[in-house]
Design an enzyme around this catalytic site. Structure first.
Site, PDB file in Angstrom:
ATOM      1  N   CYS A  16     -36.143  67.876 -39.032  1.00  8.23           N
ATOM      2  CA  CYS A  16     -35.236  68.602 -38.236  1.00  8.23           C
ATOM      3  C   CYS A  16     -34.627  67.406 -37.202  1.00  8.23           C
ATOM      4  CB  CYS A  16     -36.115  69.777 -37.525  1.00  8.23           C
ATOM      5  SG  CYS A  16     -37.320  69.392 -36.327  1.00  8.23           S
ATOM      6  N   CYS A  19     -37.099  65.563 -34.924  1.00  8.56           N
ATOM      7  CA  CYS A  19     -37.617  64.505 -35.556  1.00  8.56           C
ATOM      8  C   CYS A  19     -36.793  63.214 -35.358  1.00  8.56           C
ATOM      9  CB  CYS A  19     -37.753  64.690 -37.039  1.00  8.56           C
ATOM     10  SG  CYS A  19     -38.904  65.863 -37.602  1.00  8.56           S
ATOM     11  N   CYS A  83     -47.451  24.783 -61.157  1.00 12.11           N
ATOM     12  CA  CYS A  83     -48.764  24.957 -60.679  1.00 12.11           C
ATOM     13  C   CYS A  83     -49.112  25.661 -59.565  1.00 12.11           C
ATOM     14  CB  CYS A  83     -49.414  23.301 -60.404  1.00 12.11           C
ATOM     15  SG  CYS A  83     -48.643  22.659 -58.899  1.00 12.11           S
ATOM     16  N   CYS A  86     -46.706  25.758 -56.576  1.00 14.06           N
ATOM     17  CA  CYS A  86     -45.442  26.213 -56.745  1.00 14.06           C
ATOM     18  C   CYS A  86     -45.314  27.407 -56.455  1.00 14.06           C
ATOM     19  CB  CYS A  86     -44.825  26.003 -58.280  1.00 14.06           C
ATOM     20  SG  CYS A  86     -44.711  24.252 -58.754  1.00 14.06           S
ATOM     21  N   ASP A 495     -66.443  65.680 -59.027  1.00 11.29           N
ATOM     22  CA  ASP A 495     -65.978  66.919 -58.896  1.00 11.29           C
ATOM     23  C   ASP A 495     -66.817  67.559 -59.920  1.00 11.29           C
ATOM     24  OD1 ASP A 495     -64.391  69.128 -58.112  1.00 11.29           O
ATOM     25  OD2 ASP A 495     -63.101  68.423 -59.897  1.00 11.29           O
ATOM     26  N   ASP A 689     -59.849  65.272 -60.430  1.00 11.37           N
ATOM     27  CA  ASP A 689     -58.768  65.420 -61.179  1.00 11.37           C
ATOM     28  C   ASP A 689     -57.380  64.608 -60.522  1.00 11.37           C
ATOM     29  OD1 ASP A 689     -58.188  67.065 -59.207  1.00 11.37           O
ATOM     30  OD2 ASP A 689     -58.311  68.898 -60.222  1.00 11.37           O
ATOM     31  N   ASP A 693     -58.572  66.942 -55.591  1.00 11.83           N
ATOM     32  CA  ASP A 693     -59.843  65.960 -54.937  1.00 11.83           C
ATOM     33  C   ASP A 693     -58.921  64.916 -54.268  1.00 11.83           C
ATOM     34  OD1 ASP A 693     -61.982  67.549 -55.859  1.00 11.83           O
ATOM     35  OD2 ASP A 693     -61.295  66.726 -57.661  1.00 11.83           O
TER      36      ASP A 693
END
Length: 794
Positions: A16, A19, A83, A86, A495, A689, A693
């Site tokens: 809004c 903010c 190498c 670089c 879980d 899952d 969690d």
């Protein structure tokens, strides 16, 4: 004097005007900042004084307010790196660019990845900066196109190597004459003939080393090119001077080192060629995943079926997939029935039935029925593309252990040049006074043997192979840092639902006359409760057809009541039957036994007479007990956190051998419990899952998501197990341990090789050409050691 700059950044999270006003107000309070924040566009237009404030200060201020600064990711292919010096140089410069949040450059797969603020810098500016350093870069191209380009580049390197080798062979013969006194044709010992052979090798085939050295020295850095250019140039130009002297001074016998410079360049090219071939094998996991993808799709457009490339499929297209064909993209079955082999994604060997309305996953195989499907995800949004992206990002990311190698390689070359200079001075002044040729040999050997290529390849090649090997098994590490830290886990929190258990209730027990099952199924058909759906599925699987129930009533917390074929059924708790004066004592003991096992038991009454009992439970996954035992064998503490009641949780824990159970907790409490374990000094992993969690996964040191490669699971967790097979968790920990062991081996031998090689060369005990061969071998050996991870069993 102030140095004004202007940027426009995206700001996320504003909802809004309050903010945007808050962000603008706080930014304008910063010294040297004037900001205007646009809420509809979600942008902040900022003018700032670089002497007083930095882009990072602005970013931190916005984030401290609780909002986000929008960033984008730029993937680059970077050419010309030879190498670790670089890649370290490019990374350091990119990280200093205004508008770049982080930059990582990977030497092994020649890529770079930047997280940047799009309003401040763009891809063109980044590429131009890399080119200014003397390298080339381009935005990441299609992988098949890149593979073709890689093959073309490898072909060019092969041609240069062959030409260099053909020109070097006559010079190699002269070296045999020097070492063993074997007679050779006089022409081969002629200084001008040797010069004719060596010059194209030095300045045409070897020009890449001069070019690389120039750009590095111009930017006040040094890399392998500097060492090679210095060493070979010293040998070549000293030989030229000797050849001129032999032509002007009668009877002068020149000390020629044309063969040294030519053979050094040839050996270095040979080593880099073998290294490129070996590095190509480290990305085979990605190629294997991409090979799973269908190449074409049969789509209905303008009323007719046509075959089109997979890249042209659009969301909403209707596709036809026949038996034996790969499903082109993610979608939903609109018509037809079939079974689909989803083993490439889930690890499940048995085909899965698919009917209208069900989801299908791209790259899985349609087994035995023609189906029509609507495309819902295409291109980079498919499940397979998400997996490939995770693997690619993990392969390109840096493990914390690599920082040590980066720091060392950044200082290594300048130190080596200094050692080489000191070696030359000591030899020509004290060891062999005035003997330039002997001092030169030792100096060249030092320059060549010390190349830090192996050091730069030690970590990224192992990360690439390790993440690729894990992906083949269905384990996705989100980054190198997670691959590094997973093996440190000594406590894992699980879980229950959908992790330890299947997450789908099913009938486990039934007692009573089987002939009542059609009545029970018909009665439960009217309920949307998961337990009711489990009973309906069970009755159908037993082969019964279901009638329509009438007078259906769901009684919350107790069960259901319905009339089927004129008969009144009650299905539910003891209380439900008590309320209807139904005697059920004959089943009371059995009901208690099943409940103690963590099952939900329901009594069945027909026409006021108890007729049976049925139990439903969320059953334990077949692999759960085996996986947890394997984790225990690794010395890991196991805890189950669940929102279920204590009795059910304990019953499940007893089946799988869980060490500790915490029941009736909400997701936020799970995160607090993990924090407690961390406060005890434990390295904690959370297995869930990836959705409910999320707080716990975020709090844990390692978050492990169980799923089928969904976007949410992949984004939430540090590690994603694509299948529901819990035995992949101990395998992930083992893969992490094996990869870290491999990295330590690589780093040890790379450092030991340089540490031992430099003094040996400085003491004059190493011929330059042998130093060149050894240097080339070191890089190849490191990559080869990394490739051993492809063969490990987990």
């Amino acid at each position: 004097m102030s140095k004004q700059s202007e940027i426009k950044v995206g700001v996320s999270g504003m909802t809004c005007a309050a903010c945007s006003t808050r962000v603008e107000k706080v930014l304008n309070k910063m010294e040297g900042v004037h900001a205007e924040v646009n809420l509809p566009l979600e942008t902040a237009h900022i003018q700032y004084d670089q002497e007083q404030v930095s882009v990072n200060d602005v970013k931190q201020k916005i984030e401290k307010l609780g909002y986000g600064v929008v960033t984008e990711t730029l993937d680059l292919d970077i050419h010309g790196m030879t190498c670790a010096a670089c890649s370290t140089r490019i990374e350091k410069v990119l990280n200093k660019l205004n508008g770049v949040e982080t930059a990582h450059v990977n030497l092994a797969n020649e890529t770079g990845q930047l997280v940047y603020y799009p309003g401040i810098i763009d891809a063109t500016s980044v590429i131009q900066r890399i080119q200014k350093l003397g390298y080339d870069a381009e935005e990441r191209v299609d992988r098949q196109q890149k593979s073709s380009q890689k093959e073309e580049q490898l072909k060019k390197k092969r041609v240069k190597l062959i030409i260099s080798a053909l020109l070097s062979i006559p010079l190699l013969i002269t070296m045999v004459q020097h070492l063993f006194g074997v007679p050779v044709p006089d022409i081969l010992m002629n200084p001008w003939f040797q010069m004719i052979l060596a010059t194209p090798i030095q300045f045409i085939i070897g020009w890449q080393f001069y070019e690389g050295a120039y750009h590095n020295l111009k930017n006040k850095t040094a890399n392998m090119d500097v060492l090679v250019a210095l060493g070979t140039s010293a040998a070549y130009f000293y030989s030229v001077a000797e050849a001129i002297q032999s032509a002007t001074v009668p009877g002068y016998h020149p000390d020629l080192y044309f063969e040294t410079s030519a053979i050094l360049i040839t050996l270095i090219l040979l080593g880099k060629y073998f290294e490129d071939v070996a590095k190509g094998r480290t990305t085979e996991a990605i190629s294997s995943l991409l090979n799973l993808q269908a190449k074409e799709a049969n789509v209905f457009r303008t009323g007719e079926e046509q075959s089109i490339p997979i890249e042209q499929v659009q969301v909403g297209d209707i596709l036809v997939v026949r038996p034996g064909e790969k499903i082109p993209v993610d979608g939903e079955v609109t018509n037809g029935n079939t079974t689909v082999d989803e083993s490439m994604l889930t690890g499940e060997s048995l085909p899965v039935e698919k009917h209208a309305g069900e989801e299908v996953i791209g790259s899985t195989i349609n087994k035995n029925g023609t189906i029509y499907m609507k495309a819902t995800k295409v291109g980079k949004d498919t499940a397979l593309a998400s997996i490939v992206k995770v693997v690619e990002e993990a392969q390109g990311s840096k493990a914390p252990i690599q920082r040590m190698a980066d720091i060392i390689s950044g200082y290594f070359v300048p130190i080596v040049v200094a050692i080489a200079a000191i070696t030359f001075i000591i030899w020509i002044s004290f060891v062999a006074p005035g003997d330039i040729s002997t001092a030169l040999e030792a100096t060249i050997a030092v320059l060549v043997i010390a190349c830090p290529c192996a050091l730069g390849l030690a970590t990224p090649t192992s990360i690439m192979v390790g993440t690729g090997k894990a992906a083949e098994k269905g384990i996705l590490f989100k980054g190198g840092e997670h691959l590094e830290s997973t093996h440190k886990v000594n406590a894992i929190v699980f879980d229950k639902t959908g992790t330890i258990t299947k997450g789908e209730p099913e009938v486990t027990n039934f007692e009573g006359d089987p002939l009542i099952l059609p009545l029970v199924g018909a009665a439960e058909r009217g309920s949307e409760h998961p337990l009711a759906q489990a009973i309906v599925t069970y009755v159908k699987e037993e082969g019964y057809d279901l009638q329509e129930a009438t007078d259906f009533e769901a009684i919350p917390g107790h069960g259901i009541q319905a009339t089927v074929d004129g008969r009144t059924l009650l299905i539910g708790t003891r209380t439900l039957l008590q309320q209807h004066d139904v005697e059920y004592s004959k089943y009371d003991a059995q009901m208690t036994t099943w409940e103690e096992q963590g099952k939900t038991a329901m009594l069945i009454s027909i026409d006021s007479q108890v007729a049976g009992i049925i139990a439903v439970a969320d059953t334990v996954k077949e692999t759960a007990a085996q996986a947890l035992q394997q984790l225990k064998d690794q010395g890991i503490e196991l805890v189950m956190l669940t929102g279920d009641n204590e009795r059910t949780a304990q019953a499940i824990a007893k089946q799988v051998g869980m060490d500790q159970v915490i029941a009736q907790v909400v997701p936020e409490q799970k995160a607090d419990f993990i924090k407690e374990l961390q406060n005890q000094g434990k390295h904690v992993a959370m297995v869930g899952d990836g959705i409910n969690d999320a707080p716990a996964l975020a709090q844990a040191d390692i978050g492990i998501a169980i799923g089928t490669g969904t976007d949410v699971a992949i984004e939430t967790a540090d590690v994603t197990i694509l299948a529901g097979d819990l035995t992949l968790i101990p395998k992930a920990i083992k893969m992490s341990a094996l990869t870290m062991k491999n990295i330590r081996q690589n780093l040890f031998w790379a450092l030991a090789y340089n540490s031992a090689g430099i003094p040996v060369a400085a003491f004059g005990l190493l011929a330059p050409w042998i130093a060149g061969a050894a240097m080339a071998f070191s890089s190849v050996s490191v990559v080869s050691n990394s490739l051993r991870l492809k063969r490990v069993k987990i």
